[in-house]
Design a protein around this motif. Structure first.
Motif, PDB file in Angstrom:
ATOM      1  N   HIS B  47      73.980  63.082 -10.497  1.00  0.00           N
ATOM      2  CA  HIS B  47      75.051  62.382  -9.779  1.00  0.00           C
ATOM      3  C   HIS B  47      75.536  61.244 -10.661  1.00  0.00           C
ATOM      4  CE1 HIS B  47      75.038  63.966  -5.612  1.00  0.00           C
ATOM      5  NE2 HIS B  47      73.743  64.115  -5.754  1.00  0.00           N
ATOM      6  N   TYR B  48      76.716  60.768 -10.368  1.00  0.00           N
ATOM      7  CA  TYR B  48      77.212  59.600 -11.076  1.00  0.00           C
ATOM      8  C   TYR B  48      77.994  58.711 -10.116  1.00  0.00           C
ATOM      9  CZ  TYR B  48      81.524  62.350 -11.349  1.00  0.00           C
ATOM     10  OH  TYR B  48      82.627  63.112 -11.041  1.00  0.00           O
ATOM     11  N   SER B  49      78.245  57.490 -10.552  1.00  0.00           N
ATOM     12  CA  SER B  49      78.985  56.537  -9.736  1.00  0.00           C
ATOM     13  C   SER B  49      80.019  55.844 -10.611  1.00  0.00           C
ATOM     14  CB  SER B  49      78.033  55.510  -9.135  1.00  0.00           C
ATOM     15  OG  SER B  49      78.748  54.448  -8.533  1.00  0.00           O
ATOM     16  N   TYR B  50      81.208  55.654 -10.048  1.00  0.00           N
ATOM     17  CA  TYR B  50      82.267  54.957 -10.776  1.00  0.00           C
ATOM     18  C   TYR B  50      82.665  53.669 -10.078  1.00  0.00           C
ATOM     19  CZ  TYR B  50      84.670  58.222  -7.624  1.00  0.00           C
ATOM     20  OH  TYR B  50      85.052  58.972  -6.550  1.00  0.00           O
ATOM     21  N   GLY B  51      81.808  53.202  -9.193  1.00  0.00           N
ATOM     22  CA  GLY B  51      82.025  51.935  -8.519  1.00  0.00           C
ATOM     23  C   GLY B  51      81.183  51.863  -7.259  1.00  0.00           C
ATOM     24  N   SER B  65      70.409  62.985  -3.382  1.00  0.00           N
ATOM     25  CA  SER B  65      71.497  62.153  -2.893  1.00  0.00           C
ATOM     26  C   SER B  65      71.416  60.809  -3.602  1.00  0.00           C
ATOM     27  CB  SER B  65      71.421  61.965  -1.375  1.00  0.00           C
ATOM     28  OG  SER B  65      70.221  61.289  -1.027  1.00  0.00           O
ATOM     29  N   VAL B  66      72.532  60.096  -3.602  1.00  0.00           N
ATOM     30  CA  VAL B  66      72.577  58.798  -4.280  1.00  0.00           C
ATOM     31  C   VAL B  66      73.280  57.793  -3.388  1.00  0.00           C
ATOM     32  CG1 VAL B  66      72.490  59.642  -6.659  1.00  0.00           C
ATOM     33  CG2 VAL B  66      74.696  59.460  -5.482  1.00  0.00           C
ATOM     34  N   SER B  67      73.051  56.536  -3.721  1.00  0.00           N
ATOM     35  CA  SER B  67      73.775  55.467  -3.035  1.00  0.00           C
ATOM     36  C   SER B  67      73.963  54.305  -3.986  1.00  0.00           C
ATOM     37  CB  SER B  67      73.025  55.000  -1.786  1.00  0.00           C
ATOM     38  OG  SER B  67      71.797  54.393  -2.133  1.00  0.00           O
ATOM     39  N   ARG B  68      75.098  53.650  -3.807  1.00  0.00           N
ATOM     40  CA  ARG B  68      75.388  52.469  -4.621  1.00  0.00           C
ATOM     41  C   ARG B  68      76.089  51.463  -3.720  1.00  0.00           C
ATOM     42  NH1 ARG B  68      78.626  52.146 -10.307  1.00  0.00           N
ATOM     43  NH2 ARG B  68      77.895  50.077 -10.939  1.00  0.00           N
ATOM     44  N   SER B  69      75.297  50.581  -3.155  1.00  0.00           N
ATOM     45  CA  SER B  69      75.816  49.582  -2.221  1.00  0.00           C
ATOM     46  C   SER B  69      76.218  48.298  -2.945  1.00  0.00           C
ATOM     47  CB  SER B  69      74.786  49.271  -1.143  1.00  0.00           C
ATOM     48  OG  SER B  69      73.589  48.796  -1.750  1.00  0.00           O
ATOM     49  N   LYS B  70      75.755  48.131  -4.175  1.00  0.00           N
ATOM     50  CA  LYS B  70      76.175  46.995  -4.988  1.00  0.00           C
ATOM     51  C   LYS B  70      76.216  47.416  -6.450  1.00  0.00           C
ATOM     52  CE  LYS B  70      71.498  45.149  -4.379  1.00  0.00           C
ATOM     53  NZ  LYS B  70      70.705  43.932  -4.068  1.00  0.00           N
ATOM     54  N   THR B  71      76.959  46.677  -7.224  1.00  0.00           N
ATOM     55  CA  THR B  71      77.216  47.070  -8.610  1.00  0.00           C
ATOM     56  C   THR B  71      75.944  47.304  -9.398  1.00  0.00           C
ATOM     57  OG1 THR B  71      79.291  45.833  -8.634  1.00  0.00           O
ATOM     58  CG2 THR B  71      78.328  46.365 -10.771  1.00  0.00           C
ATOM     59  N   GLU B  72      74.952  46.490  -9.186  1.00  0.00           N
ATOM     60  CA  GLU B  72      73.780  46.522 -10.061  1.00  0.00           C
ATOM     61  C   GLU B  72      72.750  47.596  -9.738  1.00  0.00           C
ATOM     62  OE1 GLU B  72      74.958  43.966  -8.343  1.00  0.00           O
ATOM     63  OE2 GLU B  72      73.370  42.730  -7.455  1.00  0.00           O
ATOM     64  N   ASP B  73      72.830  48.204  -8.572  1.00  0.00           N
ATOM     65  CA  ASP B  73      71.799  49.163  -8.187  1.00  0.00           C
ATOM     66  C   ASP B  73      72.376  50.546  -7.881  1.00  0.00           C
ATOM     67  OD1 ASP B  73      69.961  46.632  -6.411  1.00  0.00           O
ATOM     68  OD2 ASP B  73      69.597  47.456  -8.409  1.00  0.00           O
ATOM     69  N   PHE B  74      71.696  51.549  -8.421  1.00  0.00           N
ATOM     70  CA  PHE B  74      72.081  52.942  -8.181  1.00  0.00           C
ATOM     71  C   PHE B  74      70.802  53.677  -7.822  1.00  0.00           C
ATOM     72  CE2 PHE B  74      74.692  56.404  -7.927  1.00  0.00           C
ATOM     73  CZ  PHE B  74      74.725  57.297  -8.990  1.00  0.00           C
ATOM     74  N   LEU B  75      70.712  54.153  -6.587  1.00  0.00           N
ATOM     75  CA  LEU B  75      69.503  54.778  -6.090  1.00  0.00           C
ATOM     76  C   LEU B  75      69.640  56.296  -6.063  1.00  0.00           C
ATOM     77  CD1 LEU B  75      68.739  52.444  -3.045  1.00  0.00           C
ATOM     78  CD2 LEU B  75      67.997  52.195  -5.413  1.00  0.00           C
TER      79      LEU B  75
END
Lengths: 110, 115
Positions: B47-51, B65-75
């Motif tokens: 998975h990846y995140s762009y924001g 599955s992934v989550s990114r609730s703030k810029t610094e953390d990617f779970l």
């Protein structure tokens, strides 16, 4: 679909011998190609990118669009070059993915 | 090295249990990625995140599955771990100044074993 092929899983050379790690890619547009290296017990790190056309640690790589290749070369192998090498392709703007090859383990024999 | 850390670095778990891996960065990079590394397969994007709250699937996203609730953390979460998910997981980030490029900075990896 884009694809990166590294035909050799393992490459063994003697110290001082030339090294060539092969990489071929499949992509219809204008790709950006990279070589990443992972030394033992270290994190993966960027070695070269074709856009910069630079030599890092004596390694060079030339993008050959006609042969869709981006082979990594070094004229004289050193023991510290022993590592896992990954060729990677980025398909440019609009894509967030970096596609990696399966990697080639280079072993330099003293 | 870019300020990127992964936790835990090593984990052994049993089939069917949930697992969460954390990637933390201090560089304010917009793009973050999870890869898995397996012999004979190289690195494959999960998975990846762009924001913040912006994520998308990669090549091998099934079971993750992934989550990114703030810029610094990617779970990265494995809802119900299986033995096929035994692997080394790498987080990576991209330099924001260069936008979306293929130049990635990697974490040290998290070795997961599912028994």
């Amino acid at each position: 679909a884009q694809r990166v092929t590294q035909p050799e899983k393992l490459l063994s050379v003697f110290k001082g011998a030339p090294v060539e790690l092969k990489c071929n890619y499949s992509y219809s547009g204008s790709p950006e190609l990279f070589w990443y290296v992972q030394y033992s017990r270290q994190r993966l790190q960027l070695l070269l990118r074709h856009i910069s056309r630079e030599s890092i640690k004596g390694f060079t790589a030339d993008l050959n669009k006609g042969e869709t290749s981006f082979h990594l070369k070094k004229p004289f192998a050193q023991e510290e070059d022993s590592a896992m090498y990954y060729c990677a392709l980025h398909s440019g703007a609009g894509s967030y993915q970096l596609t990696f090859g399966k990697g080639t383990k280079l072993s330099v024999i003293p | 090295d870019a300020g990127i850390t992964q936790s835990p670095r090593h984990k052994v778990t049993e089939t069917g249990t949930p697992v969460t891996l954390r990637c933390h960065q201090t560089e304010n990079h917009r793009y973050m990625y999870w890869y898995r590394q397996d012999p004979g397969h190289g690195l494959r994007l999960i998975h990846y995140s762009y924001g913040v709250k912006d994520t998308d699937k990669g090549e091998v996203s099934d079971g993750y599955s992934v989550s990114r609730s703030k810029t610094e953390d990617f779970l990265l979460t494995l809802e119900s771990a299986t033995s096929s998910q035994t692997s080394v997981y790498f987080c990576a980030i991209s330099e924001p100044a260069r936008g979306n490029t293929g130049e990635l900075f990697f974490g040290e990896g998290s070795r997961l074993t599912v028994l």
